[in-house]
Write a protein that holds these residues in place. Structure first.
Motif, short mmCIF file in Angstrom:
data_model
loop_
_atom_site.label_atom_id
_atom_site.label_comp_id
_atom_site.label_asym_id
_atom_site.label_seq_id
_atom_site.Cartn_x
_atom_site.Cartn_y
_atom_site.Cartn_z
N SER A 168 4.57 -4.24 5.08
CA SER A 168 6.00 -4.51 5.52
C SER A 168 6.74 -3.60 4.57
O SER A 168 6.48 -3.11 3.64
CB SER A 168 6.83 -5.80 5.30
OG SER A 168 6.71 -6.43 3.94
N HIS A 169 7.80 -3.16 5.30
CA HIS A 169 9.02 -1.91 4.72
C HIS A 169 10.25 -2.65 4.50
O HIS A 169 10.67 -3.35 5.35
CB HIS A 169 8.99 -0.68 5.48
CG HIS A 169 7.73 -0.34 5.89
ND1 HIS A 169 7.04 0.47 5.02
CD2 HIS A 169 6.97 -0.15 7.06
CE1 HIS A 169 5.88 1.01 5.48
NE2 HIS A 169 5.94 0.37 6.83
N PRO A 170 10.97 -2.76 3.09
CA PRO A 170 12.14 -3.39 3.00
C PRO A 170 13.26 -2.84 3.79
O PRO A 170 14.08 -3.55 4.25
CB PRO A 170 12.43 -3.28 1.39
CG PRO A 170 11.05 -3.09 1.02
CD PRO A 170 10.10 -2.31 2.05
N ALA A 171 13.15 -1.43 4.24
CA ALA A 171 14.19 -0.97 5.08
C ALA A 171 13.69 -0.45 6.50
O ALA A 171 14.20 0.20 7.20
CB ALA A 171 14.95 0.31 4.43
N GLY A 172 12.41 -1.00 6.76
CA GLY A 172 11.84 -0.93 8.27
C GLY A 172 11.27 0.48 8.26
O GLY A 172 11.25 1.46 7.30
N GLN A 173 10.85 0.65 9.48
CA GLN A 173 10.05 2.31 9.82
C GLN A 173 10.12 2.49 11.27
O GLN A 173 10.23 1.72 12.11
CB GLN A 173 8.59 1.94 9.52
CG GLN A 173 7.63 3.08 9.40
CD GLN A 173 6.30 2.79 9.07
OE1 GLN A 173 5.43 1.95 9.62
NE2 GLN A 173 5.74 3.53 7.88
N ILE A 174 9.97 3.97 11.32
CA ILE A 174 10.02 4.21 12.87
C ILE A 174 8.72 5.10 12.89
O ILE A 174 8.43 5.92 11.89
CB ILE A 174 11.15 5.31 13.10
CG1 ILE A 174 12.48 4.54 13.30
CG2 ILE A 174 10.77 6.26 14.33
CD1 ILE A 174 13.62 5.32 13.30
N LYS B 24 15.70 0.41 -0.08
CA LYS B 24 15.49 -0.77 -0.49
C LYS B 24 14.06 -1.31 -1.26
O LYS B 24 13.96 -2.37 -1.38
CB LYS B 24 15.70 -1.87 0.71
CG LYS B 24 17.13 -1.81 1.26
CD LYS B 24 17.22 -2.87 2.35
CE LYS B 24 18.78 -2.42 3.06
NZ LYS B 24 18.97 -3.29 4.51
N GLY B 25 13.42 -0.20 -1.55
CA GLY B 25 12.27 -0.33 -2.19
C GLY B 25 10.89 0.18 -1.32
O GLY B 25 11.07 0.59 -0.21
N GLU B 26 9.90 0.11 -2.10
CA GLU B 26 8.75 0.62 -1.46
C GLU B 26 8.02 -0.39 -0.59
O GLU B 26 8.19 -1.57 -0.54
CB GLU B 26 7.71 0.98 -2.72
CG GLU B 26 8.21 2.10 -3.38
CD GLU B 26 8.33 3.42 -2.50
OE1 GLU B 26 7.47 3.90 -1.76
OE2 GLU B 26 9.53 4.30 -2.42
N THR B 27 7.08 0.02 0.08
CA THR B 27 6.03 -0.56 1.13
C THR B 27 5.52 -1.84 0.48
O THR B 27 4.95 -1.64 -0.75
CB THR B 27 5.05 0.33 1.66
OG1 THR B 27 5.94 1.27 2.21
CG2 THR B 27 4.01 -0.49 2.60
N ILE B 28 5.27 -3.02 1.01
CA ILE B 28 4.82 -4.15 0.43
C ILE B 28 3.41 -4.41 1.06
O ILE B 28 3.39 -4.65 2.23
CB ILE B 28 5.66 -5.48 0.54
CG1 ILE B 28 6.83 -5.09 -0.39
CG2 ILE B 28 4.99 -6.58 0.13
CD1 ILE B 28 8.00 -6.14 0.06
N TRP B 29 2.26 -4.19 0.37
CA TRP B 29 1.04 -4.32 0.83
C TRP B 29 0.45 -5.73 0.82
O TRP B 29 0.43 -6.60 0.02
CB TRP B 29 -0.23 -3.39 0.30
CG TRP B 29 0.42 -1.79 0.55
CD1 TRP B 29 0.92 -1.13 -0.22
CD2 TRP B 29 0.20 -1.00 1.69
NE1 TRP B 29 1.25 0.11 0.25
CE2 TRP B 29 0.76 0.05 1.60
CE3 TRP B 29 -0.46 -1.41 2.96
CZ2 TRP B 29 0.69 1.17 2.62
CZ3 TRP B 29 -0.77 -0.48 3.74
CH2 TRP B 29 -0.07 1.00 3.84
#
Lengths: 165, 165
Positions: free
Chosen positions: B85-91, B145-150
């Motif tokens: 997941s991404h704390p600030a989303g992704q396109i 808002k931070g890096e990707t959470i794996w």
């Protein structure tokens, strides 16, 4: 059928085959140029923020989930935006063709397929196609600080200035 | 040279020409498949956040000017990310091939060249190539808002689930 006739027939078939192959190649090239590389061409832009013929395909609208809008823009040769700035900056990805990009006070840059440009917030700039080749770009624009601020048209003199190295 | 020889020579030239053209077409097709569509393929990813062979070309690094990072990712058939997941989303923009995208609790979606996906902040998801076709995507990821959470690897069962309509 005698040998002479076979010879003539073979030569006719050879020439005919050669022509057919050449026509086929020409058709493929034309189709490759006109087909969109990745995204649809979208609708022609009818507002006066651009000079020449420009098309926009909206890919992503900014909303509460993500404040970036993303669109694919196709500029015909010679077409360009007016000078403008973005309160939260912009990223441009060159998808096809050859384009120009210029920030106020800096030399014009040439953009080619695969190039990426980061345009800082509030810096007046313009982008468009080169004089003889169309340009397709993806524009990623932050909308969290407001909409694009449109400025003056890019004059022919500015458009035709020599690019920087 | 007599008529018989001309006939034989013409036939040889015809067959030779035909073969040459066919070989040329085959070479073009193969090259078109292997050439990158728009962006360079980049470097193979060697961390364990992916299953299979995946390449990354960094296009834009997030910094104080723009907090989005942009990269072109190429997945070989069968290759995919872990759940993350991404704390600030992704396109995601589908640039070439056929890919899969799935958010936790939702059916898997099929992505094709020209598609765009907005992945909300903090929603676990995964993406990758389809089973038999590579997939090239541009990922636009907010880093403010931070890096990707794996999270966990995508199991074969999850990967092979039927896509939603």
């Amino acid at each position: 059928m005698n040998i002479k006739n076979i010879a003539i027939l073979s030569l006719i078939v050879l020439v005919s085959f050669s022509c057919k192959q050449q026509n086929k190649s020409a058709k493929i090239s034309q189709s490759e140029i006109q087909e969109p590389t990745v995204f649809a061409k979208g609708k022609q832009i009818t507002n006066d923020n651009f000079t020449g013929n420009v098309w926009l395909e909206n890919l992503v609208q900014a909303d509460s989930l993500n404040q970036n809008s993303v669109g694919s823009v196709t500029f015909e040769p010679g077409a360009r935006s007016k000078w403008h700035s973005h309160p939260a900056g912009q990223i441009l990805l060159a998808i096809d063709g050859v384009g120009y990009y210029q920030e106020k006070g800096q030399p014009k840059k040439i953009l080619r397929k695969g190039d990426a440009i980061k345009c800082p917030a509030d810096i007046p700039h313009w982008h468009g196609a080169s004089t003889d080749t169309k340009f397709v770009q993806v524009a990623i624009t932050g909308r969290e600080k407001g909409e694009t601020i449109w400025l003056d048209a890019v004059t022919d003199k500015e458009y035709h200035n020599e690019p920087g190295i």
